[in-house]
Design a protein around this motif. Structure first.
Motif, PDB file in Angstrom:
ATOM      1  N   SER A 165       0.844  -1.192   0.000  1.00  0.00           N
ATOM      2  CA  SER A 165       0.000   0.000   0.000  1.00  0.00           C
ATOM      3  C   SER A 165       0.876   1.238   0.000  1.00  0.00           C
ATOM      4  CB  SER A 165      -0.910   0.017   1.234  1.00  0.00           C
ATOM      5  OG  SER A 165      -0.136   0.151   2.415  1.00  0.00           O
ATOM      6  N   LEU A 166       0.396   2.293  -0.645  1.00  0.00           N
ATOM      7  CA  LEU A 166       1.054   3.592  -0.673  1.00  0.00           C
ATOM      8  C   LEU A 166       0.096   4.621  -0.080  1.00  0.00           C
ATOM      9  CD1 LEU A 166       2.753   3.808  -4.206  1.00  0.00           C
ATOM     10  CD2 LEU A 166       3.903   3.760  -1.999  1.00  0.00           C
ATOM     11  N   SER A 167       0.540   5.322   0.940  1.00  0.00           N
ATOM     12  CA  SER A 167      -0.303   6.347   1.546  1.00  0.00           C
ATOM     13  C   SER A 167       0.396   7.691   1.446  1.00  0.00           C
ATOM     14  CB  SER A 167      -0.589   6.010   3.013  1.00  0.00           C
ATOM     15  OG  SER A 167       0.626   5.850   3.729  1.00  0.00           O
ATOM     16  N   LEU A 168      -0.292   8.693   0.945  1.00  0.00           N
ATOM     17  CA  LEU A 168       0.285  10.020   0.767  1.00  0.00           C
ATOM     18  C   LEU A 168       0.509  10.696   2.117  1.00  0.00           C
ATOM     19  CD1 LEU A 168       1.116  12.350  -1.115  1.00  0.00           C
ATOM     20  CD2 LEU A 168      -1.277  13.103  -1.049  1.00  0.00           C
ATOM     21  N   LEU A 169       1.741  11.160   2.351  1.00  0.00           N
ATOM     22  CA  LEU A 169       2.077  11.880   3.574  1.00  0.00           C
ATOM     23  C   LEU A 169       2.256  13.371   3.334  1.00  0.00           C
ATOM     24  CD1 LEU A 169       4.649   9.401   5.185  1.00  0.00           C
ATOM     25  CD2 LEU A 169       2.186   9.574   5.595  1.00  0.00           C
ATOM     26  N   ASP A 170       2.835  13.735   2.186  1.00  0.00           N
ATOM     27  CA  ASP A 170       3.051  15.148   1.916  1.00  0.00           C
ATOM     28  C   ASP A 170       3.351  15.350   0.434  1.00  0.00           C
ATOM     29  OD1 ASP A 170       3.418  17.885   3.119  1.00  0.00           O
ATOM     30  OD2 ASP A 170       5.325  17.687   2.063  1.00  0.00           O
ATOM     31  N   THR A 171       2.816  16.428  -0.145  1.00  0.00           N
ATOM     32  CA  THR A 171       3.108  16.770  -1.534  1.00  0.00           C
ATOM     33  C   THR A 171       2.705  18.210  -1.790  1.00  0.00           C
ATOM     34  OG1 THR A 171       2.852  16.080  -3.844  1.00  0.00           O
ATOM     35  CG2 THR A 171       0.867  16.101  -2.484  1.00  0.00           C
ATOM     36  N   ASN A 172       3.265  18.807  -2.825  1.00  0.00           N
ATOM     37  CA  ASN A 172       2.791  20.109  -3.292  1.00  0.00           C
ATOM     38  C   ASN A 172       2.278  20.015  -4.732  1.00  0.00           C
ATOM     39  OD1 ASN A 172       5.276  19.732  -4.515  1.00  0.00           O
ATOM     40  ND2 ASN A 172       5.963  21.843  -4.256  1.00  0.00           N
ATOM     41  N   LEU A 173       2.011  18.795  -5.187  1.00  0.00           N
ATOM     42  CA  LEU A 173       1.451  18.568  -6.514  1.00  0.00           C
ATOM     43  C   LEU A 173      -0.060  18.786  -6.500  1.00  0.00           C
ATOM     44  CD1 LEU A 173       3.311  15.316  -7.617  1.00  0.00           C
ATOM     45  CD2 LEU A 173       3.310  17.461  -8.919  1.00  0.00           C
ATOM     46  N   PRO A 174      -0.636  19.210  -7.612  1.00  0.00           N
ATOM     47  CA  PRO A 174      -2.092  19.202  -7.740  1.00  0.00           C
ATOM     48  C   PRO A 174      -2.621  17.782  -7.600  1.00  0.00           C
ATOM     49  CG  PRO A 174      -1.065  20.463  -9.524  1.00  0.00           C
ATOM     50  CD  PRO A 174       0.032  19.755  -8.811  1.00  0.00           C
ATOM     51  N   ALA A 175      -3.884  17.639  -7.212  1.00  0.00           N
ATOM     52  CA  ALA A 175      -4.451  16.322  -6.901  1.00  0.00           C
ATOM     53  C   ALA A 175      -4.332  15.354  -8.068  1.00  0.00           C
ATOM     54  CB  ALA A 175      -5.915  16.486  -6.488  1.00  0.00           C
ATOM     55  N   GLU A 176      -4.664  15.807  -9.271  1.00  0.00           N
ATOM     56  CA  GLU A 176      -4.620  14.905 -10.426  1.00  0.00           C
ATOM     57  C   GLU A 176      -3.197  14.449 -10.714  1.00  0.00           C
ATOM     58  OE1 GLU A 176      -6.000  14.748 -15.154  1.00  0.00           O
ATOM     59  OE2 GLU A 176      -6.323  16.561 -13.947  1.00  0.00           O
ATOM     60  N   VAL A 187      16.323   7.917 -11.332  1.00  0.00           N
ATOM     61  CA  VAL A 187      15.869   9.099 -12.046  1.00  0.00           C
ATOM     62  C   VAL A 187      15.152   8.660 -13.308  1.00  0.00           C
ATOM     63  CG1 VAL A 187      16.544  11.232 -13.228  1.00  0.00           C
ATOM     64  CG2 VAL A 187      17.742  10.527 -11.144  1.00  0.00           C
ATOM     65  N   ALA A 188      13.996   9.265 -13.567  1.00  0.00           N
ATOM     66  CA  ALA A 188      13.220   8.937 -14.763  1.00  0.00           C
ATOM     67  C   ALA A 188      12.489  10.193 -15.228  1.00  0.00           C
ATOM     68  CB  ALA A 188      12.227   7.811 -14.473  1.00  0.00           C
ATOM     69  N   SER A 189      11.904  10.121 -16.389  1.00  0.00           N
ATOM     70  CA  SER A 189      11.082  11.200 -16.911  1.00  0.00           C
ATOM     71  C   SER A 189       9.620  10.804 -16.732  1.00  0.00           C
ATOM     72  CB  SER A 189      11.402  11.442 -18.388  1.00  0.00           C
ATOM     73  OG  SER A 189      10.712  12.562 -18.875  1.00  0.00           O
ATOM     74  N   VAL A 190       8.802  11.735 -16.191  1.00  0.00           N
ATOM     75  CA  VAL A 190       7.412  11.424 -15.863  1.00  0.00           C
ATOM     76  C   VAL A 190       6.498  12.481 -16.471  1.00  0.00           C
ATOM     77  CG1 VAL A 190       5.763  11.005 -14.009  1.00  0.00           C
ATOM     78  CG2 VAL A 190       8.161  10.398 -13.683  1.00  0.00           C
ATOM     79  N   GLY A 191       5.445  12.038 -17.131  1.00  0.00           N
ATOM     80  CA  GLY A 191       4.449  12.942 -17.662  1.00  0.00           C
ATOM     81  C   GLY A 191       3.299  13.103 -16.683  1.00  0.00           C
ATOM     82  N   LEU A 192       3.046  14.343 -16.250  1.00  0.00           N
ATOM     83  CA  LEU A 192       2.004  14.620 -15.258  1.00  0.00           C
ATOM     84  C   LEU A 192       1.122  15.769 -15.729  1.00  0.00           C
ATOM     85  CD1 LEU A 192       4.162  14.549 -11.981  1.00  0.00           C
ATOM     86  CD2 LEU A 192       2.826  12.668 -12.948  1.00  0.00           C
ATOM     87  N   SER A 193      -0.010  15.903 -15.083  1.00  0.00           N
ATOM     88  CA  SER A 193      -0.936  16.989 -15.400  1.00  0.00           C
ATOM     89  C   SER A 193      -0.522  18.260 -14.676  1.00  0.00           C
ATOM     90  CB  SER A 193      -2.366  16.582 -15.009  1.00  0.00           C
ATOM     91  OG  SER A 193      -2.790  15.449 -15.727  1.00  0.00           O
ATOM     92  N   ILE A 194       0.602  18.820 -15.113  1.00  0.00           N
ATOM     93  CA  ILE A 194       1.141  20.071 -14.582  1.00  0.00           C
ATOM     94  C   ILE A 194       1.548  20.924 -15.783  1.00  0.00           C
ATOM     95  CG2 ILE A 194       1.927  19.185 -12.346  1.00  0.00           C
ATOM     96  CD1 ILE A 194       4.649  18.677 -13.550  1.00  0.00           C
ATOM     97  N   PRO A 195       1.750  22.222 -15.604  1.00  0.00           N
ATOM     98  CA  PRO A 195       2.096  23.079 -16.747  1.00  0.00           C
ATOM     99  C   PRO A 195       3.313  22.609 -17.524  1.00  0.00           C
ATOM    100  CG  PRO A 195       1.500  24.431 -14.864  1.00  0.00           C
ATOM    101  CD  PRO A 195       1.524  23.008 -14.372  1.00  0.00           C
TER     102      PRO A 195
END
Length: 387
Positions: free
Chosen positions: A68-79, A104-112
């Motif tokens: 299981s993965l549980s979110l503890l802290d982030t500054n990313l938008p929810a999506e 290290v990897a390249s990740v595509g996310l819903s950010i600007p």
């Protein structure tokens, strides 16, 4: 000649303070918005659920039976956070995250920025690692931390710095207490400022005096910093470590160089930071370091920390190439007097003959024929300097 321009130059939009895009006064130290994510990771003790290496066998989702993965802290938008969690879950499923080893990897996310570089690492509290037993390992809390910003190629240059940043998190911050927001979160938000920007800050601080700092790093000259604030002193120390040839030449050579230079206390360089610009005393320099200093100064306008680190890596690569060329000429000079003259011409033209001679002298200390060649070269260089 000036050194060639750096390869792999990163061209990302400028960024701002601590993951936001509003702090314009700090823009020169930013490079695209930066983000982080911290997750609690637990392997489930169900029979047959997890492999012996801790990897899970579920295929697609982080909420599978195996872990299981549980979110503890982030500054990313929810999506974007959901997308990042899915990415990490897939890596865990493939057994691609080993404790304490950053990737290290390249990740595509819903950010600007769309696609960004992502450093991610699975780790356990240092205190828990010391007390864990084989029976309790399966239930011991673990964590996955992610730092996102710039590009994959850019973050790859700072892998060692980020590994050290995680090590400090493991040792000094108590993730089991309810202090994530008060203590852990500020530390995570500062990852770019603390791990990526020191080289850039040193370049901007020293400017045309940077050549002497490069010379000290290559020659392992002791450096004493006076009247500096804590961050500046750490930045200088990190720059010297990053600019040195540690790990690129034989360990015994580095040890001997450190001992030799430390014994020559009159050559220790002193950096006085009491004024607006550092003042250097007992500073060394050569044409090689002057040329590369110009490359740093020319790159300062863009305010790109990844570019500065790429220049630094190219600087070290050229130094290693020159050392290897000189050692090859010395081997030839053991049997050929013309090759001895080629050694001399190379030392005169490379711009860093003073440092190269120190390195090969240490490496060839136990090789009589090569040592004799180095002694002759030292005499030639002294005579030329005195002329």
């Amino acid at each position: 000649m000036l050194p060639p321009g750096p390869e792999g130059e990163e061209r990302e939009p400028e960024s701002s303070e601590e993951g936001g895009c509003a702090a314009e006064e700090r823009r020169p130290e930013r490079h695209g918005c930066t983000y982080h994510g911290l997750y609690g990771y637990r392997r489930c003790a169900q029979p047959g659920a997890a492999g012996g290496d801790g990897s899970a066998r579920s295929a697609e989702t982080h909420s599978a039976e195996d872990f299981s993965l549980s979110l503890l802290d982030t500054n990313l938008p929810a999506e974007a956070e959901t997308e990042l969690r899915s990415f990490i879950a897939k890596r865990l499923t493939k057994g691609a995250l080993f404790e304490g080893m950053g990737n290290v990897a390249s990740v595509g996310l819903s950010i600007p920025e769309g696609k960004v570089g992502c450093y991610y690492c699975r780790f356990q509290q240092e205190s828990l690692l010391e007390t864990a037993t084989s029976e309790s390992d399966i239930n011991a809390p673990e964590y996955v931390v992610c730092f996102l910003g710039g590009s994959e190629k850019g973050l790859e240059l700072f892998r060692l710095e980020l590994d050290k940043y995680i090590q400090n998190l493991k040792i000094n911050l108590d993730l089991e207490q309810n202090n994530v927001e008060a203590c852990v979160s500020p530390y995570l938000r500062s990852w770019f400022e603390d791990a990526i920007c020191p080289v850039q800050r040193v370049v901007q601080l020293f400017q045309d005096k940077l050549a002497s700092l490069l010379h000290a790093a290559l020659s392992y000259t002791p450096v004493e910093v006076k009247n500096a604030d804590e961050r500046t002193e750490k930045d200088i120390s990190r720059f010297l470590a990053a600019a040195s040839l540690q790990g690129l030449v034989q360990e015994g050579t580095m040890t001997s160089l450190c001992i030799a230079m430390t014994e020559e206390q009159h050559k220790a360089m002193v950096i006085d930071c009491s004024g607006p610009q550092p003042q250097l005393h007992n500073a060394g320099n050569n044409r090689f370091c002057e040329d590369w200093m110009q490359a740093f100064v020319n790159g300062a306008e863009g305010g790109n920390p990844f570019l500065f680190r790429q220049i630094l890596e190219n600087f070290k690569l050229k130094a290693i190439q020159d050392i290897n060329n000189l050692k090859r000429f010395i081997r030839q000079a053991e049997m050929n007097h013309y090759a001895l003259f080629r050694c001399y011409l190379f030392l005169k033209s490379c711009g860093s003959g003073d440092i190269l001679l120190k390195v090969v002298k240490v490496e060839h200390a136990e090789m009589p024929e090569a040592r004799n060649v180095v002694t002759v070269l030292e005499e030639f260089m002294r005579e030329t300097s005195a002329a």
